[in-house]
Design an enzyme around this catalytic site. Structure first.
Site, PDB file in Angstrom:
ATOM      1  CG  HIS A   1      -6.299  -4.861   1.756  1.00 56.63           C
ATOM      2  ND1 HIS A   1      -4.992  -4.565   1.809  1.00 56.63           N
ATOM      3  CD2 HIS A   1      -7.004  -3.732   1.730  1.00 56.63           C
ATOM      4  CE1 HIS A   1      -4.647  -3.284   1.715  1.00 56.63           C
ATOM      5  NE2 HIS A   1      -6.083  -2.677   1.750  1.00 56.63           N
TER       6      HIS A   1
ATOM      7  CG  ASP B   1      -6.769   2.873  -3.899  1.00 54.42           C
ATOM      8  OD1 ASP B   1      -8.020   2.495  -4.023  1.00 54.42           O
ATOM      9  OD2 ASP B   1      -6.552   2.909  -2.405  1.00 54.42           O
TER      10      ASP B   1
ATOM     11  CD  GLU C   1     -11.339   8.742  -1.737  1.00 60.50           C
ATOM     12  OE1 GLU C   1     -10.699   9.391  -0.823  1.00 60.50           O
ATOM     13  OE2 GLU C   1     -11.342   7.367  -1.892  1.00 60.50           O
TER      14      GLU C   1
ATOM     15  CG  ASP D   1      -2.173   0.502   1.148  1.00 62.93           C
ATOM     16  OD1 ASP D   1      -2.410   1.824   0.472  1.00 62.93           O
ATOM     17  OD2 ASP D   1      -3.210   0.080   1.273  1.00 62.93           O
TER      18      ASP D   1
ATOM     19  NE  ARG E   1     -11.664   3.477  -4.459  1.00 57.58           N
ATOM     20  CZ  ARG E   1     -11.487   3.875  -3.313  1.00 57.58           C
ATOM     21  NH1 ARG E   1     -11.102   3.214  -2.243  1.00 57.58           N
ATOM     22  NH2 ARG E   1     -11.690   5.158  -3.334  1.00 57.58           N
TER      23      ARG E   1
ATOM     24  CD  GLU F   1     -13.513   5.424  -6.503  1.00 56.02           C
ATOM     25  OE1 GLU F   1     -13.174   4.181  -6.093  1.00 56.02           O
ATOM     26  OE2 GLU F   1     -12.893   6.559  -5.976  1.00 56.02           O
TER      27      GLU F   1
ATOM     28  CG  ASP G   1     -11.743   1.666   1.565  1.00 57.37           C
ATOM     29  OD1 ASP G   1     -11.051   0.908   1.223  1.00 57.37           O
ATOM     30  OD2 ASP G   1     -11.623   2.904   1.422  1.00 57.37           O
TER      31      ASP G   1
END
Length: 807
Positions: free
Chosen positions: A544, A412, A417, A299, A467, A415, A484
């Site tokens: 995870h 990651d 985010e 990560d 994701r 979107e 998440d």
């Protein structure tokens, strides 16, 4: 057959396909290259026959109407909208009557009403779907409206927690993080602007803009897609049953490339490993505790010692990872792959900020300067993954890391985010707003990474964990997860629904953070154990979590550790079966996790998310509540065996499965084959020369068959070039109850074994057989009285047929 240009003169008004309020007198209709183009005095549209029993309907603005309406398709592969349609043009016909234009292809048709210009769709002459207000462009954006039948049920919308039948729900079409979700979520990380009906059709709204999907909530008889702007197009997929609807839908948007075999192993992953020494210690612990592992996932600490302030560095933190190439090399020597996280946010405090600005790599504001904004990790810009400059700049860092030996890529926050509506992207020389392409961001990012990796490493299958994406993201090897999720029973409960809703539209490797990610003040051993047991029968096995509670089993005491070890080892033992499922998906688009309705078409199975099929042979019913001693499960018709005890159950009823800590509700359908490999600790150890072939027998199954697929586990061209083998297995029972098992092989690949040692293990026999013969030669019987199983070892050449008769 139509093999020439066909032009039909039409003189009709009121073109409701485009707008209920606008009149557009039609001039001509032309069929060419499997495409029916209808010209009007104001606007044009076309209906294109595609492969896989599909039609594409597209509004052509000719520079008029909403901006960006003619953006290229994201949902379809480029070849689907190119000259490849010439291959099917000869099979496409246009018929005209006084009232209707009908475009016919195979057993499906699109009917355009000359008076209203509403399009209806039929299969074998029966209308199954019909536009209501149709496709519209207005000052408010783009919309698509279809009529719904009273009893129709629909999957759709992608990741949501609303129940399998999404009828009666309205939901945003805007990919957005939902941190810590549990049993209800109307908006999540990976939405899909698509529905799939119990009437065996799919509608794919090929529009990437912010919008809304209303599945009969506002008007119970109307399906409505709405978008702020963007492309005015949709794809209609028509089939005769649910499994064909699924595979045609996946095929038209592009099947997933075959992944590397190591994707099916165990991942060591957490938020996050903070140093090189910690990574090596964790892998050492897996080794010493005899728990298989194939990859370690790093990560955000690999590029910074803190959570905030470092995103966008895109290079190793030398203080905590002083010798990354040595670490990666030492892991690779143990057959452990290294996977790194990256994000598309470049903080103004990061090492690469000035480089990103200088290379015009960032999305812009109206003044042409980098658009900056604050979010959780700091003040930031956003990589413009749509522009060539942004793609080229971003890719250079992946290229450097690949040269160091990084084997997998985790994208990651895709979107994205945070994604302001008015941020500007440059897409094919056109400026588009964040609102117009929001839902395509993760898709375009995955496309860039995948295409560049295949060019850089042509002999390697990319691993791309992301994701967020769009329809068709699977063709770029995308492996999605469900975000998440809360570390709670409420977080575990919706995971079957989430995976199935994604799988039927092509995202077959959708999976969850096993054990749950978010929150959790104390360790719940039962929750953790049940989640990992479910993960054993999931596309990706990747515990995870936030590291206040360790996600890896190596840090937990017995019995949790020993149960986890047992199920992880089972995961590795099932590698031949699971990899064969991956092959099926790459060849045909068939999901690994499947709704029960795909095999048992009764309408009541369409809504079922308590259980799912893992391939054809296994029925899995995850335990999602605490402190249960039995787990009630509805079994489909037929005979079913408990996978762990071989106890026989009669289907067509609800049974109470007796639970213990170390068992799990998994059934095997009578007549099923399952190839297995015993005792692997890495997927690289798989040896095709030694296979256990399990078969579950019941006299009620007079015949059954199974195809096992196998290749070298690495070659990216295996499917394309046919570099694989198929073992065709069949079973039959004659009038004397003698069981005959046959094995035939077809195809080959480089490195394929010339000789195989196959051990048949037959379950379900009530007593020791009187005789067993192989190709007519009687052999000794190896009988396990306790488990009532017959074991039979055979050796055969790679093209040899084998016949076993058990009496």
């Amino acid at each position: 057959m139509i093999d020439r240009q066909l032009r039909v003169s039409l003189a009709c008004a009121g073109f409701a396909l485009f707008s209920a309020n606008a009149l557009a007198e039609v001039q001509t209709a032309t069929l060419e290259n499997a495409t029916l183009t209808i010209d009007t005095d104001t606007n044009d549209f076309k209906i294109k026959a595609l492969r896989n029993n599909s039609f594409q309907v597209t509004y052509l603005t000719d520079g008029k109407g909403a901006p960006y309406a003619n953006l290229p398709s994201m949902a379809l592969p480029e070849e689907a909208t190119s000259a490849v349609t010439k291959d099917i043009a000869g099979d496409v016909e246009l018929e005209e009557t006084a009232t209707t234009l009908t475009l016919k292809f195979n057993n499906i048709s699109a009917h355009v009403d000359k008076s209203t210009h509403v399009i209806s769709y039929s299969v074998n002459g029966k209308v199954v779907a019909k536009e209501q207000d149709g496709l519209n462009i207005s000052d408010n954006g783009v919309s698509l409206s279809f009529a719904l039948d009273e009893n129709e049920k629909l999957y759709g919308g992608g990741q949501r927690v609303l129940g399998m039948d999404r009828r009666g729900h309205s939901m945003p079409l805007y990919n957005k993080a939902h941190y810590g979700y549990t049993t209800l979520s109307n908006q999540m990380y990976f939405g899909l602007s698509a529905v799939m009906s119990s009437k065996n059709y799919s509608i794919l709204f090929d529009n990437t803009a912010s919008g809304e999907l209303d599945i009969g909530k506002t008007n119970s008889d109307e399906l409505l897609f709405k978008a702020q702007g963007g492309r005015a197009s949709y794809i209609m997929v028509l089939s005769e049953n649910l499994i064909d609807t699924v595979t045609n839908t996946v095929a038209v948007t592009g099947k997933q490339p075959l992944p590397p075999r190591w994707l099916l192993g165990n991942f060591a992953s957490r938020f996050g490993y903070k140093s090189q020494n910690e990574v090596m210690d964790v892998v050492d612990a897996f080794n010493t505790q005899d728990i298989p592992v194939d990859a370690v996932v790093l990560d955000l600490y690999w590029f910074g010692k803190d959570i905030k302030g470092h995103m966008g560095n895109l290079s190793w933190d030398a203080a905590t990872f002083p010798e990354p190439e040595k670490m990666i090399s030492e892991l690779r020597a143990q057959d452990v792959k290294t996977v790194l996280i990256t994000e598309p946010f470049i903080l103004t405090t990061s090492k690469q900020w000035e480089s990103a600005v200088a290379n015009n790599a960032l999305a812009q504001n109206d003044n042409g300067a980098p658009y900056t904004f604050d979010f959780y990790f700091g003040n930031t810009g956003l990589v413009d993954v749509f522009s060539e400059a942004g793609q080229d700049w971003f890719w250079q860092y992946y290229e450097k890391l690949a040269a160091q030996g990084v084997a997998g890529w985790w994208g990651d926050l895709g979107e994205p985010e945070v994604h302001p509506d008015d941020i500007q992207h440059m897409w094919q020389s056109t400026k588009v707003s964040g609102a117009e392409v929001h839902n395509a961001y993760g898709h375009q990012w995955a496309k860039t990474v995948y295409n560049n990796l295949t060019a850089l490493q042509p002999d390697t299958r990319p691993f791309v964990l992301m994701r967020s994406g769009f329809l068709g993201s699977q063709r770029y090897g995308m492996v999605p997860w469900t975000g998440d999720v809360s570390r709670s029973w409420g977080g575990l409960k919706p995971q079957v629904e989430l995976a199935l809703q994604m799988s039927v539209f092509g995202m077959a490797y959708t999976h969850s953070d096993l054990g749950g990610f978010a929150g959790g003040e104390t360790f719940d051993p039962e929750l953790y154990t049940r989640w990992l047991q479910f993960g054993t029968f999931s596309p990706v096995f990747r515990p995870h979590a936030q590291d206040n509670i360790a996600p890896e089993p190596i840090f937990h005491a017995d019995p949790v550790k020993s149960i986890a070890r047992k199920f992880i080892q089972l995961r590795y033992d099932m590698l031949p079966y699971n990899y064969s499922l991956a092959f099926e998906n790459a060849l045909y688009g068939t999901p690994l996790m499947r709704p029960v309705a795909m095999a048992y078409g009764e309408s009541d199975w369409f809504e079922n998310a308590d259980s799912y099929l893992w391939g054809d042979g296994l029925l899995v019913s995850p335990v999602t509540s605490a402190n249960q001693t039995v787990w009630p499960t509805k079994l489909p018709e037929g005979v079913w065996f408990d996978f762990f005890s071989d106890t026989k159950y009669l289907g067509g009823q609800t049974v109470n499965y007796p639970l213990s800590q170390d068992n799990f509700p998994v059934w095997v359908k009578a007549g099923s084959f399952m190839p297995m490999a015993d005792g692997l600790s890495r997927t690289e150890q798989f040896d095709a020369r030694k296979i256990e072939m399990h078969y579950w027998h019941d006299n009620s199954v007079s015949s059954s068959s199974y195809t096992y697929y196998e290749d070298d586990g690495k070659n990216p061209a295996s499917v394309e070039k046919g570099l694989y083998t198929k073992l065709q297995l069949s079973a039959s029972v004659d009038e004397k109850a003698a069981l005959t098992l046959t094995l035939d092989s077809e195809g080959s690949y480089i490195g394929m074994p010339k000789q195989r040692d196959i051990t048949y293990i037959v379950h379900g026999l009530s007593e020791k057989p009187q005789s067993v013969s192989i190709d007519g030669r009687r052999v000794p019987v190896m009988w396990g009285e306790k488990g009532k199983t017959l074991s039979l070892a055979i050796s055969c050449g790679y093209q040899q047929s084998v016949k076993v008769v058990i009496m």
